[in-house]
Design a protein around this motif. Structure first.
Motif, PDB file in Angstrom:
ATOM      1  N   MET A   1      -5.379  20.510 -13.775  1.00  0.00           N
ATOM      2  CA  MET A   1      -5.033  19.093 -13.891  1.00  0.00           C
ATOM      3  C   MET A   1      -4.574  18.552 -12.544  1.00  0.00           C
ATOM      4  O   MET A   1      -3.655  19.096 -11.937  1.00  0.00           O
ATOM      5  CB  MET A   1      -3.912  18.910 -14.932  1.00  0.00           C
ATOM      6  N   LYS A   2      -5.209  17.490 -12.096  1.00  0.00           N
ATOM      7  CA  LYS A   2      -4.772  16.818 -10.874  1.00  0.00           C
ATOM      8  C   LYS A   2      -3.651  15.842 -11.226  1.00  0.00           C
ATOM      9  O   LYS A   2      -3.711  15.164 -12.250  1.00  0.00           O
ATOM     10  CB  LYS A   2      -5.932  16.058 -10.223  1.00  0.00           C
ATOM     11  N   ILE A   3      -2.649  15.794 -10.381  1.00  0.00           N
ATOM     12  CA  ILE A   3      -1.501  14.916 -10.629  1.00  0.00           C
ATOM     13  C   ILE A   3      -1.340  13.942  -9.472  1.00  0.00           C
ATOM     14  O   ILE A   3      -1.165  14.355  -8.322  1.00  0.00           O
ATOM     15  CB  ILE A   3      -0.203  15.732 -10.812  1.00  0.00           C
ATOM     16  N   TRP A   4      -1.416  12.661  -9.787  1.00  0.00           N
ATOM     17  CA  TRP A   4      -1.208  11.596  -8.799  1.00  0.00           C
ATOM     18  C   TRP A   4       0.022  10.797  -9.193  1.00  0.00           C
ATOM     19  O   TRP A   4       0.230  10.500 -10.378  1.00  0.00           O
ATOM     20  CB  TRP A   4      -2.415  10.648  -8.751  1.00  0.00           C
ATOM     21  N   THR A   5       0.825  10.448  -8.209  1.00  0.00           N
ATOM     22  CA  THR A   5       1.991   9.590  -8.446  1.00  0.00           C
ATOM     23  C   THR A   5       1.792   8.268  -7.723  1.00  0.00           C
ATOM     24  O   THR A   5       1.452   8.245  -6.535  1.00  0.00           O
ATOM     25  CB  THR A   5       3.275  10.273  -7.948  1.00  0.00           C
ATOM     26  N   VAL A   6       1.990   7.183  -8.446  1.00  0.00           N
ATOM     27  CA  VAL A   6       1.875   5.838  -7.874  1.00  0.00           C
ATOM     28  C   VAL A   6       3.295   5.355  -7.578  1.00  0.00           C
ATOM     29  O   VAL A   6       4.090   5.157  -8.496  1.00  0.00           O
ATOM     30  CB  VAL A   6       1.158   4.879  -8.841  1.00  0.00           C
ATOM     31  N   ALA A   7       3.619   5.203  -6.294  1.00  0.00           N
ATOM     32  CA  ALA A   7       5.008   4.952  -5.927  1.00  0.00           C
ATOM     33  C   ALA A   7       5.129   3.979  -4.763  1.00  0.00           C
ATOM     34  O   ALA A   7       4.286   3.952  -3.864  1.00  0.00           O
ATOM     35  CB  ALA A   7       5.693   6.271  -5.553  1.00  0.00           C
ATOM     36  N   ASN A   8       6.192   3.201  -4.801  1.00  0.00           N
ATOM     37  CA  ASN A   8       6.603   2.349  -3.689  1.00  0.00           C
ATOM     38  C   ASN A   8       8.019   1.867  -3.995  1.00  0.00           C
ATOM     39  O   ASN A   8       8.329   1.567  -5.148  1.00  0.00           O
ATOM     40  CB  ASN A   8       5.670   1.156  -3.500  1.00  0.00           C
ATOM     41  N   GLN A   9       8.861   1.791  -2.981  1.00  0.00           N
ATOM     42  CA  GLN A   9      10.240   1.354  -3.194  1.00  0.00           C
ATOM     43  C   GLN A   9      10.368  -0.163  -3.124  1.00  0.00           C
ATOM     44  O   GLN A   9      11.394  -0.687  -2.722  1.00  0.00           O
ATOM     45  CB  GLN A   9      11.172   2.044  -2.201  1.00  0.00           C
ATOM     46  N   LYS A  10       9.333  -0.839  -3.528  1.00  0.00           N
ATOM     47  CA  LYS A  10       9.355  -2.287  -3.686  1.00  0.00           C
ATOM     48  C   LYS A  10       8.624  -2.617  -4.975  1.00  0.00           C
ATOM     49  O   LYS A  10       7.567  -2.043  -5.261  1.00  0.00           O
ATOM     50  CB  LYS A  10       8.682  -2.993  -2.509  1.00  0.00           C
ATOM     51  N   GLY A  11       9.193  -3.506  -5.761  1.00  0.00           N
ATOM     52  CA  GLY A  11       8.553  -3.902  -6.998  1.00  0.00           C
ATOM     53  C   GLY A  11       7.494  -4.964  -6.757  1.00  0.00           C
ATOM     54  O   GLY A  11       7.426  -5.579  -5.691  1.00  0.00           O
ATOM     55  N   GLY A  12       6.640  -5.164  -7.747  1.00  0.00           N
ATOM     56  CA  GLY A  12       5.655  -6.239  -7.691  1.00  0.00           C
ATOM     57  C   GLY A  12       4.517  -6.037  -6.733  1.00  0.00           C
ATOM     58  O   GLY A  12       3.903  -7.008  -6.277  1.00  0.00           O
ATOM     59  N   VAL A  13       4.202  -4.771  -6.427  1.00  0.00           N
ATOM     60  CA  VAL A  13       3.118  -4.515  -5.469  1.00  0.00           C
ATOM     61  C   VAL A  13       1.845  -4.013  -6.152  1.00  0.00           C
ATOM     62  O   VAL A  13       0.833  -3.772  -5.491  1.00  0.00           O
ATOM     63  CB  VAL A  13       3.554  -3.502  -4.388  1.00  0.00           C
ATOM     64  N   GLY A  14       1.902  -3.824  -7.487  1.00  0.00           N
ATOM     65  CA  GLY A  14       0.704  -3.402  -8.213  1.00  0.00           C
ATOM     66  C   GLY A  14       0.707  -1.954  -8.659  1.00  0.00           C
ATOM     67  O   GLY A  14      -0.362  -1.380  -8.896  1.00  0.00           O
ATOM     68  N   LYS A  15       1.884  -1.349  -8.821  1.00  0.00           N
ATOM     69  CA  LYS A  15       1.933   0.059  -9.224  1.00  0.00           C
ATOM     70  C   LYS A  15       1.356   0.267 -10.621  1.00  0.00           C
ATOM     71  O   LYS A  15       0.509   1.146 -10.832  1.00  0.00           O
ATOM     72  CB  LYS A  15       3.370   0.586  -9.164  1.00  0.00           C
ATOM     73  N   THR A  16       1.817  -0.514 -11.586  1.00  0.00           N
ATOM     74  CA  THR A  16       1.339  -0.336 -12.961  1.00  0.00           C
ATOM     75  C   THR A  16      -0.128  -0.711 -13.083  1.00  0.00           C
ATOM     76  O   THR A  16      -0.899  -0.024 -13.767  1.00  0.00           O
ATOM     77  CB  THR A  16       2.193  -1.171 -13.939  1.00  0.00           C
ATOM     78  N   THR A  17      -0.543  -1.772 -12.411  1.00  0.00           N
ATOM     79  CA  THR A  17      -1.964  -2.161 -12.423  1.00  0.00           C
ATOM     80  C   THR A  17      -2.826  -1.048 -11.856  1.00  0.00           C
ATOM     81  O   THR A  17      -3.901  -0.744 -12.390  1.00  0.00           O
ATOM     82  CB  THR A  17      -2.168  -3.453 -11.611  1.00  0.00           C
ATOM     83  N   THR A  18      -2.358  -0.418 -10.787  1.00  0.00           N
ATOM     84  CA  THR A  18      -3.102   0.695 -10.185  1.00  0.00           C
ATOM     85  C   THR A  18      -3.180   1.871 -11.146  1.00  0.00           C
ATOM     86  O   THR A  18      -4.244   2.488 -11.316  1.00  0.00           O
ATOM     87  CB  THR A  18      -2.426   1.129  -8.868  1.00  0.00           C
ATOM     88  N   THR A  19      -2.076   2.171 -11.817  1.00  0.00           N
ATOM     89  CA  THR A  19      -2.039   3.291 -12.755  1.00  0.00           C
ATOM     90  C   THR A  19      -3.016   3.086 -13.913  1.00  0.00           C
ATOM     91  O   THR A  19      -3.826   3.975 -14.225  1.00  0.00           O
ATOM     92  CB  THR A  19      -0.606   3.472 -13.309  1.00  0.00           C
ATOM     93  N   VAL A  20      -2.950   1.922 -14.558  1.00  0.00           N
ATOM     94  CA  VAL A  20      -3.811   1.691 -15.722  1.00  0.00           C
ATOM     95  C   VAL A  20      -5.273   1.508 -15.310  1.00  0.00           C
ATOM     96  O   VAL A  20      -6.184   1.894 -16.065  1.00  0.00           O
ATOM     97  CB  VAL A  20      -3.330   0.492 -16.562  1.00  0.00           C
ATOM     98  N   SER A  21      -5.518   0.953 -14.144  1.00  0.00           N
ATOM     99  CA  SER A  21      -6.899   0.743 -13.702  1.00  0.00           C
ATOM    100  C   SER A  21      -7.584   2.070 -13.411  1.00  0.00           C
ATOM    101  O   SER A  21      -8.694   2.335 -13.905  1.00  0.00           O
ATOM    102  CB  SER A  21      -6.921  -0.148 -12.450  1.00  0.00           C
TER     103      SER A  21
END
Length: 256
Positions: A1-21
């Motif tokens: 299993m490959k594991i990717w983490t979508v992270a940034n210490q600023k909100g509103g940059v598209g983390k959740t959109t990137t994850t679901v896309s």
């Protein structure tokens, strides 16, 4: 299993959109995908219409019970999405208390990594949606990952947030003796604005080949997909945003 983490210490940059896309595209390609919400705001959880306040089991239980949680129990805590091959490990507000209640305990930084190892044979990919603050949740998400995806809105203030994220990864690399593989993803790009053009150029000048050479454009279809509780590739498969994420996924697969 490959594991990717979508992270940034600023909100509103598209983390959740990137994850679901990315998760949606992988699932429609026949890959078995697990999306993991490690943000107390539970944006990923709510995206799929899951009421975090009604959950009996969530990612919180993995931290609370640690190694005592068997693989079968972890699998039973997952929620199916609207498309085949895509499951969600949801979050609740309770995980906001983890730093205060458990952050001091030894070994807390590797809880998520150990839990995912127990169910690795059931999935091809796990993608973690990270909170925008440094704490036990982000530490766990980074420690578990093989590649960190850093969405960065193409505007000046977001670049400052990226500086903080880079320092965090440097500190963790030193403490864990682990070199992180990461990819910076320019998001919310609007070629009509000077701010986007200059921010994108600054990213390339500063971080070079760590920046994905493409961009994720501003696309209102992402908001519509969220409102419909569907992954973008399911809701608007021919939108320019989905095409951009498909190109990003192709790029990431070549790296791995």
């Amino acid at each position: 299993m490959k594991i990717w983490t979508v992270a940034n210490q600023k909100g509103g940059v598209g983390k959740t959109t990137t994850t679901v896309s990315l998760g949606g595209i992988l699932a429609l390609q026949g890959k078995r995908v697990l999306l993991i919400d490690t943000d107390p705001h539970a944006s990923l959880t709510y995206y799929f219409g899951i009421d975090s306040e009604q959950l009996e089991v969530s990612v919180y239980d993995i931290f609370a019970r640690g190694t005592q949680m068997a693989s079968e129990e972890i699998l039973q805590s997952l929620c199916p999405s609207t498309i085949e091959n895509l499951d969600i490990l949801p979050a609740t507000m309770a995980i906001a208390t983890l730093d205060r209640s458990m952050g001091h305990k030894s070994g807390m930084g590797l809880v998520l990594k150990k839990a995912l190892a127990k169910i690795s044979e059931h999935y091809d990919y796990a993608i973690l949606d990270c909170p925008p603050v440094l704490g036990v949740l982000m530490v766990n998400a980074l420690a578990a990952s093989e590649r960190i995806l850093v969405p960065v809105q193409t505007e000046f203030l977001a670049l400052k947030g990226l500086d903080r994220m880079m320092r965090t990864m440097e500190l963790m690399q030193t403490s864990q003796s682990k070199a992180y593989q990461y990819t910076i993803i320019p998001t919310m790009y609007d070629k009509r604005t000077k701010a986007s053009l200059e921010a994108y150029k600054s990213l390339l000048d500063t971080y070079g080949d760590k920046v994905w050479p493409g961009v994720i454009p501003v696309d209102t279809k992402f908001r519509d997909a969220s409102l419909s509780q569907k992954v973008p590739v399911e809701y608007c498969p021919k939108s320019r945003g989905v095409y951009a994420y498909k190109a990003l996924l192709d790029y990431l697969m070549q790296l791995d």
